[in-house]
Design an enzyme around this catalytic site. Structure first.
Site, short mmCIF file in Angstrom:
data_model
loop_
_atom_site.label_atom_id
_atom_site.label_comp_id
_atom_site.label_asym_id
_atom_site.label_seq_id
_atom_site.Cartn_x
_atom_site.Cartn_y
_atom_site.Cartn_z
NE ARG A 72 58.00 138.71 20.72
CZ ARG A 72 58.30 139.14 19.51
NH1 ARG A 72 58.48 140.41 19.26
NH2 ARG A 72 58.42 138.27 18.51
CD GLU A 112 60.89 133.16 16.76
OE1 GLU A 112 61.76 132.54 16.12
OE2 GLU A 112 60.37 134.21 16.34
CG ASN A 143 62.03 136.55 19.33
OD1 ASN A 143 62.32 136.27 18.18
ND2 ASN A 143 60.82 136.32 19.84
CB SER A 150 60.06 144.02 16.73
OG SER A 150 59.50 142.82 16.26
CE LYS A 166 63.22 129.51 14.25
NZ LYS A 166 63.98 130.56 13.51
CE LYS A 168 59.14 126.96 14.03
NZ LYS A 168 59.07 127.80 15.23
CD GLU A 181 66.81 133.83 16.15
OE1 GLU A 181 65.82 134.49 16.43
OE2 GLU A 181 66.97 132.66 16.56
N GLY A 182 64.83 134.98 12.26
CA GLY A 182 64.27 135.99 11.35
C GLY A 182 62.98 135.62 10.66
NE ARG A 189 54.45 138.40 16.34
CZ ARG A 189 55.61 138.06 15.79
NH1 ARG A 189 56.11 138.77 14.80
NH2 ARG A 189 56.27 137.01 16.23
#
Lengths: 513, 513
Positions: free
Chosen positions: B134, B155, B157, B162, B335, B397, B401-402, B487
């Site tokens: 994604r 970013e 993914n 999800s 990243k 950043k 991840e996450g 989102r």
């Protein structure tokens, strides 16, 4: 009761398998809307005042076993039952004396009858009626008859027949669980894989509402048309109803609004020709013309708390919208009618079903029902009910709808001793159906309950009929069987309404016995 | 931020209309599985230890506005992004020096890399890899460029992307609400009815898993085949994942099991040829051969609490199952890689995308990203980040991840003062994307939050590729764009993960601007 006609079923679950089964059941059910708003005992209403939470509807972990011959008989006679009840609801001449007998003892029947009389005085302006019926049966075992296994009718619902939405979902759930091998394999050749039956109640009931909507015709004033669902508010069993609405709007492009019973007089009005107009609070400038009023409320006396509620019902009944059901149709479903039809040697059935073989098949599904009045059959009933030995084969039921307050077996004599004799005719005495027992596991409110259960099979029916003048012969326009419901309860409880807090929705594994 | 490029939207809601909209939203969402298990703040876990309750997933009441040209650009470049990342994940030679730079400062990257090295030493036995990617973007306004409106990547993914399940549902919800006229009519000609876009992420992502399953081939030992979803336990966002599973099993007849990350070593083993075998606890006698391992867990450092968890990951990676994703693919999404590609004047992109016009379209979506190391670009970054005025256009950043732990704008200089310089290279400095603001209403945990919001568009991509020897060229077998996610979060919050407690799932109303 509890005669062992079923094989060893369901198979035992290891702890790991029970966990697997349950996890899949909980997730699948929410992912597919097999849900209810949680009971206050589970989630207090102050915790969730906006009703944002939901939980799996009470369901069985396994499909229950059901004799194939009984299931098929129930399905195949439903269109005859539809015919019977549409004819009864159209025959005011026949209904009148029966209902009048109840007026003094059942004020709910009295109030409904008054609504009918008031509308009849001015004349009905809609000659179509829609019935979304459900005929409920239990398997009855009587080793003295042949075949020893058959279905006996518990009741015939003519208003607010519920669980048609969830019924399609629970049979799909059980088929999903079978497809992922969540059930241990059972060796018994009586229960081959694939014995489950999908219930098509959602599309079949929605098509009934769509048929009424179409039959209503266009708006003379070119208003937008809609179907109104008259509902209780709040309603925990809302998803059951929503599935019908979503099917009606997605497959038939019919606009649907939910109108709480209490809002009827605020949000609807009658045009000069008694066209029913709905003004949605969120869109007050638009005037929708209501083709069909589908009652999922207004079926029980405790929903009527005064003149205003009865005015609301009268307002609906006077309108030109098609009612599902009309007041007369609701009255046709009262237990007194069931009793009159099922009184041994009654001549009434053939009035409505002149075809002898049709009448006989219906009659076979009747459990003997006696009035508690002073007729010959009534005096016999009073004798049976007052003796604790003979009473043990009977249930005493109030005439009115809605479940609850049944008096069972040996409790009957004492109940009668504490009830004035003048009130006895408000009840009927019915021979207990002796269903076979089996085992299952029920999941409700996040908990498992395991044990002996008995099952009640409901067959849905759709009937749309025309009745040009009350008392005249009715003409059936649409008539079909509309899927099934299996409701299962612990064999301790003698009540059967899942919504009332007892039992679970279930599906059938058909077996030859 | 907050540049007013959008028209007045959404329209005001009367109280009655808000009630109507919300009631329909709450019921439709549960009836269709647009749901999550409730947060502990809403339902304490001791009240519902078995996870029987559910609630509407955090959603917006209205679709948000999104520039049509930006939306279409995101969709159309996704297959190029798939190509880029599959090529990166296949190019160990290129990855090695970049990853090695991180080893001392990011122990999670180090541990992942060790898994790869351990498997590479014995040799990989599966040459296929599946990516369910994604790519996340924001609309960026820069009045100095032409066009002034474009998308910039937040970013990319490569693991556990999800909301593909809920994304299809929320766009269907908004279309349902539009179809029942729950939204007040808006006169603005920019937003005609029917501007909403359905996301097909459920069928398109499930078809990706099915393609991997098919490409795996038959079991040599004629074992039953399955796909494993590696999951967190408990998982509140379970329905998002279940919708993919149900689509995979109903439309593609693929068996799926959910395996908690912690159970990997207990419930799976490798055969002599490293075939991955799964023994379900509920059915221990059956040996399933795993074709595809789909990670919805194991993406974040805090899921690895010791040697055993890393052994589990290694165990999966060594197996002959197709991994979605492989460890190298997961590392390709870190990243640092994004930064290397997006460092101004970087030569890397053309290594993977020799077609110049493809590379240019991708490059246009990069926001300038600087390393925080001692390279020339890194020294420039350290200067920009240490000054509070220049830092106000940047976000710092962590490489891994996450989500979480981003440092924004004027907070950066102080953060750096309190962080040893040796740890600075664990971060990247990224120019802030300046998205246009608009308004919306978010429904979460039974409550409404109204205000300014910003939106993040995610485009899903499916890619199945073959890489016969690490370092060799990869061959793409399947490559498609797989729907979208919108989102939306309050413009106060600078974090974007809905699962982490901020924001909501949304859908797009496309507008021409």
């Amino acid at each position: 009761m509890a005669q062992p006609i079923y094989p060893e079923y369901p198979p035992e679950l290891s702890q790991a398998r029970r966990q697997y089964l349950l996890t899949n059941l909980k997730d699948w059910s929410i992912a597919h809307g097999l849900a209810v708003r949680p009971a206050p005992a589970f989630v207090p209403s102050e915790q969730d005042p906006e009703f944002a939470l939901a939980t799996t509807a009470p369901v069985t972990l396994f499909p229950s076993l059901f004799p194939k011959s009984c299931f098929e008989e129930g399905l195949s006679i439903q269109t005859t039952y539809n015919k019977l009840y549409s004819a009864i609801a159209s025959d005011e001449e026949w209904l009148k004396p029966i209902i009048e007998e109840l007026l003094d003892i059942d004020s709910f029947v009295e109030d409904l009858w008054k609504v009918h009389l008031a509308v009849a005085k001015d004349g009905y302006v809609q000659d179509l009626t829609l019935g979304l019926f459900r005929s409920d049966y239990m398997v009855h075992i009587d080793s003295s008859s042949s075949p020893a296994v058959g279905i006996k009718q518990v009741e015939f619902n003519t208003i607010a027949s519920s669980f048609g939405g969830l019924s399609s979902k629970v049979s799909a759930l059980h088929q999903h669980l079978e497809s992922i091998d969540a059930y241990p394999s059972h060796k018994d050749p009586l229960i081959p894989k694939g014995s489950g039956v999908q219930s098509s109640s959602v599309p079949l009931l929605a098509t009934g509402l769509a048929a009424a909507h179409m039959a209503y015709g266009n708006s003379k004033e070119s208003r937008p048309l809609c179907v109104l669902f008259i509902v209780q508010d709040p309603e925990r069993n809302v998803f059951d109803q929503r599935h019908l609405e979503y099917e009606l709007s997605s497959s038939h492009k019919v606009r649907v609004f939910r109108l709480p019973f209490r809002q009827i007089l605020t949000d609807t009005k009658l045009d000069t020709d008694r066209t029913l107009l709905y003004h949605a609070p969120h869109d007050p400038d638009t005037s929708f013309e209501v083709t069909t009023v589908y009652f999922r409320a207004g079926y029980s006396p405790d929903e009527y708390n005064g003149e205003e509620d009865w005015s609301a019902r009268l307002h609906m009944e006077r309108s030109r919208a098609i009612k599902c059901p009309s007041v007369l149709t609701q009255l046709a479903g009262c237990k007194k009618i069931q009793q009159v039809l099922a009184t041994p040697l009654s001549p009434h059935l053939t009035r409505f079903l002149p075809n002898r073989s049709e009448a006989e098949r219906i009659e076979k599904t009747f459990a003997p029902i006696y009035p508690m009045d002073l007729s010959e059959a009534g005096r016999e009933a009073r004798k049976l009910a007052s003796d604790s030995e003979s009473a043990s084969h009977y249930v005493l039921k109030p005439q009115r709808e809605g479940g609850g307050n049944n008096i069972y077996r040996k409790a009957i004599p004492e109940f009668l001793r504490n009830t004035p004799e003048s009130h006895w005719p408000a009840h009927i005495l019915m021979e207990m159906i002796e269903p076979p027992a089996q085992k299952n596991i029920i999941f409700r409110n996040g908990e498992l309950q395991k044990g002996g259960v008995i099952c009640e099979l409901g067959i849905y029916g759709v009937c749309l009929w025309k009745n040009s003048k009350p008392g005249g012969k009715s003409e059936i326009l649409e008539n079909w069987e509309a899927g099934y419901l299996l409701r299962t309860k612990g064999d301790q409880s003698e009540e059967g309404g899942v919504a009332a807090g007892f039992g679970a929705v279930d599906s059938c594994y058909l077996i030859d016995i």
